[in-house]
Design a protein around this motif. Structure first.
Motif, PDB file in Angstrom:
ATOM      1  N   SER A 101       0.817  -1.220  -0.003  1.00 51.68           N
ATOM      2  CA  SER A 101      -0.106   0.166  -0.242  1.00 51.68           C
ATOM      3  C   SER A 101       0.954   1.312   0.117  1.00 51.68           C
ATOM      4  N   GLU A 102       1.948   1.152   0.905  1.00 51.29           N
ATOM      5  CA  GLU A 102       2.875   2.277   0.984  1.00 51.29           C
ATOM      6  C   GLU A 102       3.583   2.419  -0.476  1.00 51.29           C
ATOM      7  N   GLY A 103       3.741   1.486  -1.150  1.00 56.72           N
ATOM      8  CA  GLY A 103       4.559   1.640  -2.690  1.00 56.72           C
ATOM      9  C   GLY A 103       3.463   1.853  -3.612  1.00 56.72           C
ATOM     10  N   LEU A 104       2.079   1.663  -3.284  1.00 53.97           N
ATOM     11  CA  LEU A 104       1.331   2.074  -4.368  1.00 53.97           C
ATOM     12  C   LEU A 104       1.064   3.780  -4.313  1.00 53.97           C
ATOM     13  N   ASP A 105       1.004   4.192  -3.009  1.00 53.03           N
ATOM     14  CA  ASP A 105       0.923   5.746  -2.907  1.00 53.03           C
ATOM     15  C   ASP A 105       2.265   6.405  -3.238  1.00 53.03           C
ATOM     16  N   LEU A 106       3.506   5.768  -3.046  1.00 49.83           N
ATOM     17  CA  LEU A 106       4.428   6.382  -3.818  1.00 49.83           C
ATOM     18  C   LEU A 106       4.698   6.337  -5.195  1.00 49.83           C
ATOM     19  N   ILE A 107       4.272   5.278  -5.830  1.00 50.94           N
ATOM     20  CA  ILE A 107       4.195   5.514  -7.307  1.00 50.94           C
ATOM     21  C   ILE A 107       3.037   6.406  -7.951  1.00 50.94           C
ATOM     22  N   ARG A 108       2.105   6.627  -7.120  1.00 45.17           N
ATOM     23  CA  ARG A 108       1.234   7.604  -7.622  1.00 45.17           C
ATOM     24  C   ARG A 108       1.550   8.961  -7.321  1.00 45.17           C
ATOM     25  N   ARG A 109       2.459   9.167  -6.521  1.00 43.53           N
ATOM     26  CA  ARG A 109       2.892  10.377  -6.059  1.00 43.53           C
ATOM     27  C   ARG A 109       4.326  10.773  -6.955  1.00 43.53           C
ATOM     28  N   VAL A 110       5.262   9.941  -7.168  1.00 39.15           N
ATOM     29  CA  VAL A 110       6.359  10.474  -7.823  1.00 39.15           C
ATOM     30  C   VAL A 110       6.477  10.022  -9.329  1.00 39.15           C
ATOM     31  N   ARG A 111       5.505   9.127  -9.650  1.00 36.69           N
ATOM     32  CA  ARG A 111       5.468   8.623 -11.052  1.00 36.69           C
ATOM     33  C   ARG A 111       6.896   8.234 -11.486  1.00 36.69           C
ATOM     34  N   PRO A 112       7.330   7.227 -11.014  1.00 36.77           N
ATOM     35  CA  PRO A 112       8.819   6.666 -11.412  1.00 36.77           C
ATOM     36  C   PRO A 112       8.797   6.242 -12.827  1.00 36.77           C
ATOM     37  N   HIS A 113      10.230   5.956 -13.452  1.00 36.15           N
ATOM     38  CA  HIS A 113      10.389   5.513 -14.583  1.00 36.15           C
ATOM     39  C   HIS A 113      10.523   3.921 -14.535  1.00 36.15           C
ATOM     40  N   LEU A 156      -0.803   5.046 -14.929  1.00 36.51           N
ATOM     41  CA  LEU A 156       0.303   4.335 -14.170  1.00 36.51           C
ATOM     42  C   LEU A 156       0.585   2.788 -14.821  1.00 36.51           C
ATOM     43  N   ARG A 157      -0.157   2.330 -15.918  1.00 37.70           N
ATOM     44  CA  ARG A 157      -0.063   0.990 -16.405  1.00 37.70           C
ATOM     45  C   ARG A 157       0.894   0.746 -17.198  1.00 37.70           C
ATOM     46  N   GLY A 158       1.507   1.724 -17.791  1.00 42.78           N
ATOM     47  CA  GLY A 158       2.751   1.809 -18.558  1.00 42.78           C
ATOM     48  C   GLY A 158       4.126   1.697 -17.595  1.00 42.78           C
ATOM     49  N   ILE A 159       4.232   1.990 -16.605  1.00 42.05           N
ATOM     50  CA  ILE A 159       5.407   1.813 -15.605  1.00 42.05           C
ATOM     51  C   ILE A 159       5.956   0.514 -15.966  1.00 42.05           C
ATOM     52  N   PRO A 160       7.396   0.119 -16.081  1.00 46.13           N
ATOM     53  CA  PRO A 160       7.968  -0.779 -16.134  1.00 46.13           C
ATOM     54  C   PRO A 160       7.899  -1.357 -14.720  1.00 46.13           C
ATOM     55  N   ILE A 161       7.594  -2.651 -14.583  1.00 44.79           N
ATOM     56  CA  ILE A 161       7.683  -3.201 -13.246  1.00 44.79           C
ATOM     57  C   ILE A 161       8.500  -4.426 -13.112  1.00 44.79           C
ATOM     58  N   ILE A 162       9.631  -4.216 -12.464  1.00 49.36           N
ATOM     59  CA  ILE A 162      10.953  -5.344 -12.566  1.00 49.36           C
ATOM     60  C   ILE A 162      10.833  -6.294 -11.095  1.00 49.36           C
ATOM     61  N   ILE A 163      10.305  -7.214 -11.193  1.00 45.85           N
ATOM     62  CA  ILE A 163      10.044  -8.299 -10.072  1.00 45.85           C
ATOM     63  C   ILE A 163      11.424  -8.702  -9.526  1.00 45.85           C
ATOM     64  N   LEU A 164      11.344  -8.646  -8.435  1.00 43.72           N
ATOM     65  CA  LEU A 164      12.899  -9.055  -7.579  1.00 43.72           C
ATOM     66  C   LEU A 164      12.494  -9.773  -6.629  1.00 43.72           C
ATOM     67  N   SER A 165      12.558 -11.134  -6.962  1.00 42.27           N
ATOM     68  CA  SER A 165      12.032 -12.056  -5.705  1.00 42.27           C
ATOM     69  C   SER A 165      13.125 -13.323  -5.696  1.00 42.27           C
ATOM     70  N   ALA A 166      12.673 -13.762  -4.515  1.00 43.44           N
ATOM     71  CA  ALA A 166      13.302 -15.168  -4.043  1.00 43.44           C
ATOM     72  C   ALA A 166      12.568 -16.133  -4.452  1.00 43.44           C
ATOM     73  N   ASP A 167      11.281 -16.294  -4.989  1.00 42.82           N
ATOM     74  CA  ASP A 167      10.511 -16.938  -5.477  1.00 42.82           C
ATOM     75  C   ASP A 167      11.029 -17.321  -6.949  1.00 42.82           C
ATOM     76  N   ALA A 168      11.838 -18.571  -7.203  1.00 42.27           N
ATOM     77  CA  ALA A 168      12.211 -18.919  -8.575  1.00 42.27           C
ATOM     78  C   ALA A 168      11.657 -19.878  -9.340  1.00 42.27           C
ATOM     79  N   THR A 169      10.239 -20.283  -8.833  1.00 43.65           N
ATOM     80  CA  THR A 169       9.664 -21.287  -9.467  1.00 43.65           C
ATOM     81  C   THR A 169       8.951 -20.879 -10.866  1.00 43.65           C
ATOM     82  N   PRO A 170       9.311 -21.785 -11.859  1.00 46.98           N
ATOM     83  CA  PRO A 170       8.950 -21.120 -13.240  1.00 46.98           C
ATOM     84  C   PRO A 170       7.342 -20.843 -13.352  1.00 46.98           C
ATOM     85  N   ALA A 171       6.583 -21.557 -12.811  1.00 48.90           N
ATOM     86  CA  ALA A 171       5.315 -21.160 -12.890  1.00 48.90           C
ATOM     87  C   ALA A 171       4.961 -19.747 -12.484  1.00 48.90           C
TER      88      ALA A 171
END
Length: 644
Positions: free
Chosen positions: A556-568, A594-609
């Motif tokens: 939720s904090e991240g969503l508020d931050l994205i709406r405010r700063v409009r990141p690359h 906001l739909r076009g903002i590139p989202i880079i997943i950085l996760s320890a979950d490495a399952t192919p599915a």
């Protein structure tokens, strides 16, 4: 003899009938009674053969009336007498029935049919032929372990076999002339009757499942019993159904087996889902701390350190990489064994995966003073349908073993050649070789060879390699080995057809070049709830030149931050304390800006599915922890370029 006529004329008619030396009966056919044939009267000779009281009370002789009805349906008053041959009531002989239909006025009431019964002599050829045919049919039916029966269009049983009578514990005489509603419970009878109706109306055979029912409406102790019934219409000479035949087989055992198999399949699917969930969780729990260990160790390695401290950092990195390899191999093996999709195939040049693996392994070979020679001419202009990253992983495992198990100042030879629609990769080392008795266990998980003492490894690399190659439709094995002679491993993969090469994508490097200066002005948001990983990525991005970095510890904090700063670009962890990363992506997708903002997943979950699922939801990229700093940088540069 029951008197059915009244009045002098009717009595005189009956007396005339009684003078006849053959059995004669009179029937009537009422147009307003669905053309149902009804018995009116019979002479004395008829009474000697048939019980006319049964006919008049409705407890009819079904085969007799049905046979007459079928003939009458095709007669008119102007026709010559017609005949039909039927078994007698006792079942010991046959009767020829000669039928006549006197002319009548429209006002004279129901049509009358006069039937004369002639017993066939045993010496007559008709009698002999019929007896032989009926006996064969009866023997066939009575020796069947399935129910065999015939019903007339009114649903009355006219024939049942011996198994039918014995199964329900009733003599055939108590079944013939009865309907399903007379014999069985209403629910089952309705099902039987509906199936009969469908077959007779469509005039086609049907195979249907039907419930088992005890006669007399008794409760069946085996409530899940089922019949598989093949029901078919019996047609007269004009193609009109005159009866319904059926064969019913008890399929209870089969249905139970199917139910057990379905239950077992559901249990297996549930177990696989549980296993996949467990693997996903373990991937997260193991790789998350490794991300911090390896990440901060890499940062330390890039700092100004005393020689002894730099050596200590190298030990940490080496041990961490070994542990990461072990974790990856265990998870890969487990995913493949649980039926999870482990590969994603595409058309690719056959030389690319082996070439990339060689380029990665050459520095390690040089460090161990191992010479590598390769001849890939056999792979030129050849295409495969395979998973490029997984295939490169297989070659990396084989080449790594060829280095670890080689002799000092040894050599590795890599070659390719075509073999009957298959491309063979051959990797040969000059090591000590493998003892013949150990070859069978070479590809078993966690098996270690006798010559592996003191050599780092988990015993999973070859087991995983075999699973991956077989998933791609190929095979892997040992072509030759002997103590002191080294070992030759082969990987055979099917060659793709020529048309595939024309649509084959051009292979790309893992690290695409980009304008790194874009990072200096890029706004980047990081959503991560693990403090150590948050600080690590912050330090890494700062060293890459990112100056405008914003951090959030919840979805939720991240969503508020994205709406405010409009990141690359946004770095997003999946396992947040208040919502999942997938839910964050879904919320952003609702906002057109906001739909076009590139989202880079950085996760320890490495399952192919999991990776495939997030990409399908619109993630720009999916990077796994511990992350490769070069890949992270090139991915971020590409994301910023898209947004700029």
């Amino acid at each position: 003899m029951t008197q059915v006529f009244t009045g002098a004329e009717q009595g005189l008619a009956l007396e005339v009938l009684n003078l006849a030396t053959t059995p004669i009966a009179v029937f009537e056919l009422r147009d307003d009674d669905e053309n149902r044939l009804r018995f009116v009267a019979g002479n004395r000779r008829f009474a000697e053969i048939f019980d006319d009281s049964r006919l008049r009370s409705g407890r009819s002789i079904p085969r007799l009336l049905d046979s007459i009805t079928r003939v009458v349906a095709r007669m008119s008053a102007s026709d010559e007498p017609a005949s039909v041959v039927v078994p007698d009531e006792a079942g010991t002989g046959y009767l020829r029935i000669v039928l006549q239909m006197p002319e009548r006025d429209e006002s004279s009431g129901p049509r009358r049919i006069v039937a004369e019964f002639q017993r066939l002599d045993e010496n007559e050829s008709d009698w002999q032929d019929l007896r032989s045919q009926v006996r064969q049919l009866q023997d066939l039916a009575d020796n069947s372990t399935a129910l065999m029966y015939v019903k007339n269009p009114r649903g009355e049983y006219t024939i049942v076999n011996r198994y039918f009578a014995s199964l329900f514990g009733r003599p055939a005489s108590e079944i013939l002339g009865k309907t399903d509603h007379d014999l069985f419970d209403a629910t089952s009878a309705d099902v039987y009757q509906e199936h009969d109706r469908t077959v007779l109306e469509s005039e086609t055979a049907r195979e249907v499942e039907e419930p088992f029912s005890q006669m007399g409406g008794e409760t069946d102790p085996d409530a899940d019993r089922r019949w598989l019934s093949i029901k078919f219409p019996l047609l007269d000479d004009s193609g009109v159904p005159y009866a319904l035949g059926a064969i019913s087989t008890d399929i209870t055992a089969r249905k139970r087996a199917e139910s057990a198999a379905t239950q077992a399949m559901h249990e297996a699917e549930r177990a696989n889902r549980s296993k996949s969930a467990f693997l996903s969780r373990m991937s997260h729990e193991l790789r998350t701390p490794l991300n911090a260990v390896l990440g901060f160790a890499q940062l330390l390695g890039e700092s100004e350190l005393a020689p002894e401290h730099r050596q200590n950092v190298s030990y940490i990195l080496e041990a961490g990489q070994h542990l990461l390899t072990l974790v990856n191999d265990v998870l890969d093996i487990s995913w493949l064994e649980s039926g999870a999709p482990g590969i994603t195939t595409e058309y690719l040049p056959a030389s690319i995966p082996i070439h990339q693996a060689l380029e990665i392994i050459r520095p390690l070979a040089k460090q161990h003073d191992i010479e590598i020679a390769s001849d890939l001419h056999g792979a030129i202009d050849i295409s495969l349908k395979a998973d490029p990253k997984r295939l490169k992983q297989v070659f990396f495992n084989l080449l790594g073993n060829a280095i670890k198990f080689n002799r000092p100042h040894g050599a590795i030879r890599v070659s390719t050649k075509q073999m009957d629609g298959t491309l063979r990769y051959l990797i040969t080392d000059t090591g000590n070789g493998i003892r013949p008795e150990e070859i069978d266990s070479l590809f078993a998980p966690f098996e270690r060879l006798s010559n592996a003492v003191g050599i780092e490894g988990s015993g999973l690399g070859l087991a995983l390699s075999r699973a991956l190659v077989e998933e791609m439709g190929g095979r892997i094995g040992v072509l030759h080995t002997a103590p002191g002679e080294g070992t030759s491993f082969f990987v055979d993969l099917p060659i793709a057809d020529a048309d595939a090469a024309q649509v084959m994508p051009i292979a790309e490097s893992d690290y695409e070049p980009g304008d790194e200066r874009l990072l200096e002005t890029a706004r980047v948001v990081q959503i991560e709830d693990t403090p150590a990983n948050l600080l690590l990525l912050q330090e890494v991005l700062t060293r890459m030149g990112v100056r405008d970095l914003h951090n959030a510890a919840s979805g939720s904090e991240g969503l508020d931050l994205i709406r405010r700063v409009r990141p690359h670009a946004v770095f997003l962890d999946l396992n947040l304390r208040d919502m999942s990363g997938a839910e964050v992506i879904a919320e952003l997708a609702k906002d057109g800006e906001l739909r076009g903002i590139p989202i880079i997943i950085l996760s320890a979950d490495a399952t192919p599915a999991r990776m495939a699922d997030l990409r399908s939801r619109g993630a720009f990229a999916y990077l796994t922890k511990p992350f490769d700093m070069r890949l992270l940088k090139s991915t971020l540069v590409n994301a910023v370029q898209v947004r700029s």
